[in-house]
Design a protein around this motif. Sequence first.
Motif, PDB file in Angstrom:
ATOM      1  N   PHE A 197      82.772  17.028  59.247  1.00 22.72           N
ATOM      2  CA  PHE A 197      83.524  15.783  59.346  1.00 22.72           C
ATOM      3  C   PHE A 197      83.821  15.194  57.964  1.00 22.72           C
ATOM      4  CE2 PHE A 197      83.644  11.142  59.587  1.00 22.72           C
ATOM      5  CZ  PHE A 197      84.662  10.949  60.498  1.00 22.72           C
ATOM      6  N   TYR A 198      82.798  15.058  57.139  1.00 22.75           N
ATOM      7  CA  TYR A 198      82.986  14.416  55.835  1.00 22.75           C
ATOM      8  C   TYR A 198      83.782  15.277  54.855  1.00 22.75           C
ATOM      9  CZ  TYR A 198      80.269  10.388  57.158  1.00 22.75           C
ATOM     10  OH  TYR A 198      79.850   9.228  57.779  1.00 22.75           O
ATOM     11  N   THR A 199      83.738  16.602  55.006  1.00 30.79           N
ATOM     12  CA  THR A 199      84.481  17.464  54.088  1.00 30.79           C
ATOM     13  C   THR A 199      85.851  17.865  54.643  1.00 30.79           C
ATOM     14  OG1 THR A 199      83.371  19.466  54.909  1.00 30.79           O
ATOM     15  CG2 THR A 199      82.407  18.369  52.989  1.00 30.79           C
ATOM     16  N   GLU A 200      85.907  18.278  55.903  1.00 29.16           N
ATOM     17  CA  GLU A 200      87.170  18.780  56.450  1.00 29.16           C
ATOM     18  C   GLU A 200      88.046  17.690  57.049  1.00 29.16           C
ATOM     19  OE1 GLU A 200      86.490  22.156  59.011  1.00 29.16           O
ATOM     20  OE2 GLU A 200      84.995  22.978  57.633  1.00 29.16           O
ATOM     21  N   VAL A 201      87.461  16.641  57.583  1.00 31.81           N
ATOM     22  CA  VAL A 201      88.262  15.548  58.155  1.00 31.81           C
ATOM     23  C   VAL A 201      88.565  14.499  57.086  1.00 31.81           C
ATOM     24  CG1 VAL A 201      88.311  13.683  59.865  1.00 31.81           C
ATOM     25  CG2 VAL A 201      87.413  15.925  60.516  1.00 31.81           C
ATOM     26  N   LEU A 202      87.535  13.990  56.409  1.00 33.08           N
ATOM     27  CA  LEU A 202      87.753  12.960  55.391  1.00 33.08           C
ATOM     28  C   LEU A 202      88.139  13.538  54.030  1.00 33.08           C
ATOM     29  CD1 LEU A 202      84.991  10.306  56.156  1.00 33.08           C
ATOM     30  CD2 LEU A 202      87.321  10.485  57.034  1.00 33.08           C
ATOM     31  N   GLY A 203      87.901  14.823  53.809  1.00 30.45           N
ATOM     32  CA  GLY A 203      88.333  15.461  52.569  1.00 30.45           C
ATOM     33  C   GLY A 203      87.460  15.226  51.359  1.00 30.45           C
ATOM     34  N   LEU A 204      86.196  14.806  51.565  1.00 36.63           N
ATOM     35  CA  LEU A 204      85.297  14.651  50.430  1.00 36.63           C
ATOM     36  C   LEU A 204      84.901  16.026  49.902  1.00 36.63           C
ATOM     37  CD1 LEU A 204      83.021  11.767  51.749  1.00 36.63           C
ATOM     38  CD2 LEU A 204      85.094  11.599  50.390  1.00 36.63           C
ATOM     39  N   LYS A 205      84.703  16.123  48.612  1.00 37.28           N
ATOM     40  CA  LYS A 205      84.385  17.399  47.958  1.00 37.28           C
ATOM     41  C   LYS A 205      82.880  17.515  47.757  1.00 37.28           C
ATOM     42  CE  LYS A 205      85.185  19.995  43.752  1.00 37.28           C
ATOM     43  NZ  LYS A 205      85.637  19.913  42.367  1.00 37.28           N
ATOM     44  N   ILE A 206      82.357  18.707  47.998  1.00 36.17           N
ATOM     45  CA  ILE A 206      80.926  18.966  47.816  1.00 36.17           C
ATOM     46  C   ILE A 206      80.610  19.113  46.328  1.00 36.17           C
ATOM     47  CG2 ILE A 206      79.034  20.592  48.241  1.00 36.17           C
ATOM     48  CD1 ILE A 206      80.444  21.277  50.917  1.00 36.17           C
ATOM     49  N   ILE A 207      79.650  18.321  45.880  1.00 29.52           N
ATOM     50  CA  ILE A 207      79.135  18.446  44.514  1.00 29.52           C
ATOM     51  C   ILE A 207      77.986  19.447  44.518  1.00 29.52           C
ATOM     52  CG2 ILE A 207      77.980  17.279  42.597  1.00 29.52           C
ATOM     53  CD1 ILE A 207      79.284  14.658  43.616  1.00 29.52           C
ATOM     54  N   ARG A 208      77.028  19.227  45.428  1.00 27.37           N
ATOM     55  CA  ARG A 208      75.905  20.163  45.565  1.00 27.37           C
ATOM     56  C   ARG A 208      75.305  20.010  46.951  1.00 27.37           C
ATOM     57  NH1 ARG A 208      74.176  16.164  42.762  1.00 27.37           N
ATOM     58  NH2 ARG A 208      74.707  16.963  40.743  1.00 27.37           N
ATOM     59  N   GLU A 209      74.687  21.091  47.399  1.00 22.29           N
ATOM     60  CA  GLU A 209      73.996  21.106  48.687  1.00 22.29           C
ATOM     61  C   GLU A 209      72.619  21.714  48.450  1.00 22.29           C
ATOM     62  OE1 GLU A 209      75.080  22.471  53.195  1.00 22.29           O
ATOM     63  OE2 GLU A 209      75.716  23.788  51.579  1.00 22.29           O
ATOM     64  N   VAL A 210      71.585  21.001  48.897  1.00 18.90           N
ATOM     65  CA  VAL A 210      70.215  21.444  48.659  1.00 18.90           C
ATOM     66  C   VAL A 210      69.452  21.400  49.970  1.00 18.90           C
ATOM     67  CG1 VAL A 210      68.065  20.900  47.423  1.00 18.90           C
ATOM     68  CG2 VAL A 210      70.269  20.505  46.315  1.00 18.90           C
ATOM     69  N   TYR A 211      68.693  22.459  50.246  1.00 17.09           N
ATOM     70  CA  TYR A 211      67.779  22.422  51.386  1.00 17.09           C
ATOM     71  C   TYR A 211      66.388  22.157  50.839  1.00 17.09           C
ATOM     72  CZ  TYR A 211      65.143  23.443  55.541  1.00 17.09           C
ATOM     73  OH  TYR A 211      64.295  23.346  56.619  1.00 17.09           O
ATOM     74  N   ARG A 212      65.751  21.102  51.333  1.00 23.25           N
ATOM     75  CA  ARG A 212      64.412  20.724  50.884  1.00 23.25           C
ATOM     76  C   ARG A 212      63.426  21.145  51.971  1.00 23.25           C
ATOM     77  NH1 ARG A 212      65.488  14.606  49.671  1.00 23.25           N
ATOM     78  NH2 ARG A 212      65.855  14.739  51.877  1.00 23.25           N
ATOM     79  N   ALA A 213      62.845  22.332  51.812  1.00 19.54           N
ATOM     80  CA  ALA A 213      61.983  22.924  52.837  1.00 19.54           C
ATOM     81  C   ALA A 213      60.804  22.033  53.201  1.00 19.54           C
ATOM     82  CB  ALA A 213      61.490  24.291  52.368  1.00 19.54           C
ATOM     83  N   GLU A 214      60.219  21.367  52.210  1.00 25.31           N
ATOM     84  CA  GLU A 214      59.047  20.532  52.475  1.00 25.31           C
ATOM     85  C   GLU A 214      59.376  19.357  53.398  1.00 25.31           C
ATOM     86  OE1 GLU A 214      61.104  18.573  49.048  1.00 25.31           O
ATOM     87  OE2 GLU A 214      60.703  20.650  49.600  1.00 25.31           O
ATOM     88  N   ARG A 215      60.635  18.972  53.459  1.00 24.73           N
ATOM     89  CA  ARG A 215      61.053  17.853  54.325  1.00 24.73           C
ATOM     90  C   ARG A 215      61.904  18.328  55.501  1.00 24.73           C
ATOM     91  NH1 ARG A 215      62.867  12.691  51.077  1.00 24.73           N
ATOM     92  NH2 ARG A 215      61.977  11.740  52.926  1.00 24.73           N
ATOM     93  N   GLN A 216      62.139  19.635  55.579  1.00 24.97           N
ATOM     94  CA  GLN A 216      63.018  20.221  56.596  1.00 24.97           C
ATOM     95  C   GLN A 216      64.345  19.467  56.615  1.00 24.97           C
ATOM     96  OE1 GLN A 216      60.610  19.848  60.139  1.00 24.97           O
ATOM     97  NE2 GLN A 216      59.650  21.830  59.793  1.00 24.97           N
ATOM     98  N   SER A 217      64.903  19.282  55.421  1.00 23.51           N
ATOM     99  CA  SER A 217      66.041  18.382  55.267  1.00 23.51           C
ATOM    100  C   SER A 217      67.076  18.953  54.304  1.00 23.51           C
ATOM    101  CB  SER A 217      65.546  17.043  54.712  1.00 23.51           C
ATOM    102  OG  SER A 217      66.623  16.223  54.339  1.00 23.51           O
ATOM    103  N   TYR A 218      68.334  18.793  54.693  1.00 24.87           N
ATOM    104  CA  TYR A 218      69.435  19.065  53.772  1.00 24.87           C
ATOM    105  C   TYR A 218      69.814  17.777  53.070  1.00 24.87           C
ATOM    106  CZ  TYR A 218      70.518  23.755  55.437  1.00 24.87           C
ATOM    107  OH  TYR A 218      70.479  25.091  55.730  1.00 24.87           O
TER     108      TYR A 218
END
Length: 129
Positions: free
Chosen positions: A23-44
């Motif tokens: 939604f935020y990238t393909e619909v609103l057109g925001l650009k990804i700066i970085r994507e991180v998976y934080r395993a200790e928090r089970q969180s992107y």
Amino acid sequence: MLTLSSIHHIAIICSDYERSKRFYTEVLGLKIIREVYRAERQSYKLDLELNGHYVIELFSFPNPPARVSRPEACGLRHLAFGVDDIGKAAEELGKLGVEAEPIRIDEHTGRQFTFFSDPDGLPIELYQQ
């Protein structure tokens, strides 16, 4: 008094990471700066920019609690993005499967605006600049 220079970012916790990322990238057109998976928090954590400015941190957490969003609940009311042509922007949202409310006029500025929701129901405003 504290001297602020700008808003650095807005943090959003979503219930379905892939759906909100799309939604935020393909619909609103925001650009990804970085994507991180934080395993200790089970969180992107997805950092997004608009026109070269860092604007949104999108987080996923396992089983986040629901937050009241409407009507007029205390807390963050909505996000607002400026657009040059509100009619064109609302039409484009419709083509992307996102329903916007009817366009209204701000009684104080005479400017047009409309609202729609992100995949978790967070209200988002488009405001004609």
